[in-house]
Design a protein around this motif. Structure first.
Motif, PDB file in Angstrom:
ATOM      1  N   PHE A 104      60.398  39.073  31.388  1.00 57.52           N
ATOM      2  CA  PHE A 104      59.637  38.456  30.302  1.00 57.52           C
ATOM      3  C   PHE A 104      58.233  39.049  30.182  1.00 57.52           C
ATOM      4  O   PHE A 104      57.374  38.473  29.532  1.00 57.52           O
ATOM      5  N   ARG A 105      58.021  40.193  30.815  1.00 54.28           N
ATOM      6  CA  ARG A 105      56.719  40.857  30.724  1.00 54.28           C
ATOM      7  C   ARG A 105      56.819  42.141  29.899  1.00 54.28           C
ATOM      8  O   ARG A 105      57.828  42.839  29.939  1.00 54.28           O
ATOM      9  N   TYR A 106      55.743  42.408  29.150  1.00 48.53           N
ATOM     10  CA  TYR A 106      55.646  43.683  28.439  1.00 48.53           C
ATOM     11  C   TYR A 106      55.584  44.817  29.459  1.00 48.53           C
ATOM     12  O   TYR A 106      55.132  44.633  30.592  1.00 48.53           O
ATOM     13  N   SER A 107      55.998  45.987  29.024  1.00 46.38           N
ATOM     14  CA  SER A 107      56.101  47.117  29.957  1.00 46.38           C
ATOM     15  C   SER A 107      54.788  47.867  30.149  1.00 46.38           C
ATOM     16  O   SER A 107      54.694  48.745  31.001  1.00 46.38           O
ATOM     17  N   GLY A 108      53.756  47.526  29.356  1.00 47.53           N
ATOM     18  CA  GLY A 108      52.463  48.176  29.534  1.00 47.53           C
ATOM     19  C   GLY A 108      52.405  49.537  28.851  1.00 47.53           C
ATOM     20  O   GLY A 108      53.266  49.870  28.038  1.00 47.53           O
ATOM     21  N   PRO A 109      51.384  50.326  29.188  1.00 52.54           N
ATOM     22  CA  PRO A 109      50.364  50.096  30.215  1.00 52.54           C
ATOM     23  C   PRO A 109      49.321  49.060  29.796  1.00 52.54           C
ATOM     24  O   PRO A 109      49.270  48.649  28.642  1.00 52.54           O
ATOM     25  N   LYS A 110      48.506  48.659  30.770  1.00 51.50           N
ATOM     26  CA  LYS A 110      47.399  47.757  30.482  1.00 51.50           C
ATOM     27  C   LYS A 110      46.334  48.508  29.688  1.00 51.50           C
ATOM     28  O   LYS A 110      46.296  49.740  29.701  1.00 51.50           O
ATOM     29  N   PRO A 111      45.461  47.777  28.987  1.00 44.83           N
ATOM     30  CA  PRO A 111      44.393  48.450  28.226  1.00 44.83           C
ATOM     31  C   PRO A 111      43.584  49.403  29.100  1.00 44.83           C
ATOM     32  O   PRO A 111      43.154  49.043  30.196  1.00 44.83           O
ATOM     33  N   GLN A 112      43.386  50.617  28.578  1.00 43.94           N
ATOM     34  CA  GLN A 112      42.691  51.656  29.333  1.00 43.94           C
ATOM     35  C   GLN A 112      41.252  51.872  28.867  1.00 43.94           C
ATOM     36  O   GLN A 112      40.480  52.543  29.559  1.00 43.94           O
ATOM     37  N   THR A 113      40.899  51.339  27.710  1.00 40.19           N
ATOM     38  CA  THR A 113      39.557  51.542  27.155  1.00 40.19           C
ATOM     39  C   THR A 113      38.971  50.206  26.714  1.00 40.19           C
ATOM     40  O   THR A 113      39.692  49.204  26.587  1.00 40.19           O
ATOM     41  N   LYS A 114      37.676  50.211  26.456  1.00 40.20           N
ATOM     42  CA  LYS A 114      37.033  48.999  25.949  1.00 40.20           C
ATOM     43  C   LYS A 114      37.655  48.568  24.628  1.00 40.20           C
ATOM     44  O   LYS A 114      37.910  47.381  24.405  1.00 40.20           O
ATOM     45  N   GLU A 115      37.891  49.538  23.754  1.00 44.37           N
ATOM     46  CA  GLU A 115      38.438  49.216  22.435  1.00 44.37           C
ATOM     47  C   GLU A 115      39.832  48.600  22.545  1.00 44.37           C
ATOM     48  O   GLU A 115      40.158  47.632  21.849  1.00 44.37           O
ATOM     49  N   SER A 116      40.643  49.147  23.437  1.00 37.66           N
ATOM     50  CA  SER A 116      41.989  48.614  23.626  1.00 37.66           C
ATOM     51  C   SER A 116      41.939  47.191  24.172  1.00 37.66           C
ATOM     52  O   SER A 116      42.698  46.312  23.735  1.00 37.66           O
ATOM     53  N   ALA A 117      41.039  46.947  25.108  1.00 40.40           N
ATOM     54  CA  ALA A 117      40.894  45.603  25.679  1.00 40.40           C
ATOM     55  C   ALA A 117      40.402  44.614  24.625  1.00 40.40           C
ATOM     56  O   ALA A 117      40.873  43.468  24.560  1.00 40.40           O
ATOM     57  N   ILE A 118      39.467  45.047  23.794  1.00 38.56           N
ATOM     58  CA  ILE A 118      38.936  44.164  22.746  1.00 38.56           C
ATOM     59  C   ILE A 118      40.039  43.778  21.766  1.00 38.56           C
ATOM     60  O   ILE A 118      40.187  42.604  21.405  1.00 38.56           O
ATOM     61  N   VAL A 119      40.830  44.761  21.327  1.00 42.49           N
ATOM     62  CA  VAL A 119      41.927  44.472  20.396  1.00 42.49           C
ATOM     63  C   VAL A 119      42.935  43.531  21.049  1.00 42.49           C
ATOM     64  O   VAL A 119      43.444  42.597  20.411  1.00 42.49           O
ATOM     65  N   SER A 120      43.219  43.747  22.321  1.00 42.40           N
ATOM     66  CA  SER A 120      44.154  42.891  23.047  1.00 42.40           C
ATOM     67  C   SER A 120      43.664  41.446  23.090  1.00 42.40           C
ATOM     68  O   SER A 120      44.416  40.506  22.800  1.00 42.40           O
ATOM     69  N   LEU A 121      42.404  41.262  23.443  1.00 41.59           N
ATOM     70  CA  LEU A 121      41.836  39.908  23.521  1.00 41.59           C
ATOM     71  C   LEU A 121      41.745  39.267  22.137  1.00 41.59           C
ATOM     72  O   LEU A 121      42.062  38.087  21.964  1.00 41.59           O
ATOM     73  N   ALA A 122      41.310  40.044  21.154  1.00 40.31           N
ATOM     74  CA  ALA A 122      41.171  39.509  19.795  1.00 40.31           C
ATOM     75  C   ALA A 122      42.524  39.073  19.240  1.00 40.31           C
ATOM     76  O   ALA A 122      42.629  38.034  18.573  1.00 40.31           O
ATOM     77  N   ASP A 123      43.555  39.851  19.522  1.00 36.71           N
ATOM     78  CA  ASP A 123      44.905  39.513  19.062  1.00 36.71           C
ATOM     79  C   ASP A 123      45.350  38.176  19.648  1.00 36.71           C
ATOM     80  O   ASP A 123      45.879  37.312  18.938  1.00 36.71           O
ATOM     81  N   ALA A 124      45.121  37.988  20.941  1.00 38.94           N
ATOM     82  CA  ALA A 124      45.526  36.744  21.597  1.00 38.94           C
ATOM     83  C   ALA A 124      44.730  35.553  21.082  1.00 38.94           C
ATOM     84  O   ALA A 124      45.281  34.476  20.822  1.00 38.94           O
ATOM     85  N   VAL A 125      43.429  35.740  20.904  1.00 39.72           N
ATOM     86  CA  VAL A 125      42.573  34.645  20.443  1.00 39.72           C
ATOM     87  C   VAL A 125      42.906  34.256  19.004  1.00 39.72           C
ATOM     88  O   VAL A 125      43.035  33.071  18.673  1.00 39.72           O
TER      89      VAL A 125
END
Length: 246
Positions: free
Chosen positions: A127-148
């Motif tokens: 039940f987990r995505y295969s990744g990879p985890k965010p590698q850059t600030k921009e990728s992490a921001i988009v990931s968090l913004a999508d969830a929020v």
């Protein structure tokens, strides 16, 4: 745009975040009816599927998004964020649903005198995505913004306190799940991003926010004895000329 505003606040590439906010979920176009934002009120297609199959469909939108991006020759940085925006996070709803069904099956199996080994275990990695985890600030921001942004749609009667709690909970959960371990966000960056998310969501949900009502003082009773004589200004002065003289 949540991602763009947060990126500007920490000095990341705001334009890239804005573009990726448009493209990160492009893979949902392959099976749009299986995603909450596209479902009709009449039918939820997941009701006819096992949780493992539902999770497979949800998880697949990342690979399908990457395939579409490659087909249409999108910039590699956009493709990377499409691939990373869920990291290795858990498809929590269907995981919990599978666990509940497993518990129900075990209880039913005892009644039917089935062997416990005949009931398959629920494996979290399924039940987990295969990744990879965010590698850059921009990728992490988009990931968090999508969830929020996704979670904010389910807020009933949003208030400033509820919005703050929502943002904090999602960011804390991503940190505890180690989804931000491979990017270069600092603790200060995370704090600023959270503040910007809260502010932007307040603006986005302004018409829905239930602000606490301001207490109103009861009006002071009017004393008619102090009321000015409104006729004073309309009385004719004692020396006024007769009407015929006008």
């Amino acid at each position: 745009n949540l991602a763009e505003a947060a990126a500007e606040a920490i000095g990341a590439n705001a334009t890239l975040c804005r573009v990726c906010a448009y493209f990160h979920d492009v893979g949902k176009l392959v099976k749009p009816d299986y995603f909450t934002e596209n479902m009709s009120f009449e039918r939820n297609p997941h009701e006819d599927l096992a949780p493992t199959m539902s999770a497979l469909i949800i998880i697949a939108h990342v690979k399908e998004g990457v395939d579409l991006a490659l087909k249409h020759k999108l910039n590699q940085r956009i493709i990377d964020i499409i691939q990373e925006h869920h990291g290795t996070s858990l498809v929590y709803y269907f995981y919990k649903r599978a666990q509940q069904m497993h518990e129900d099956a075990r209880a039913g199996g005892k009644i039917m005198k089935m062997r416990q080994d005949d009931i398959p275990e629920v494996r979290e990695e399924s039940f987990r995505y295969s990744g990879p985890k965010p590698q850059t600030k921009e990728s992490a921001i988009v990931s968090l913004a999508d969830a929020v942004e996704s979670a904010s749609r389910s807020l009933e009667k949003p208030t400033p306190a509820k919005i703050e709690q929502l943002v904090n909970d999602i960011i804390d959960q991503r940190i505890s799940d180690h989804q931000l371990d491979e990017c270069d966000l600092t603790l200060r960056d995370v704090r600023v991003i959270a503040e910007r998310f809260r502010f932007t969501l307040m603006m986005m949900l302004h018409s829905r926010i239930a602000y606490p009502k301001q207490e109103t003082k009861s009006p002071t009773p009017r004393d008619d004895s102090l009321r000015p004589d409104v006729m004073v200004t309309t009385r004719k002065p004692a020396t006024a000329p007769p009407v015929s003289a006008a």
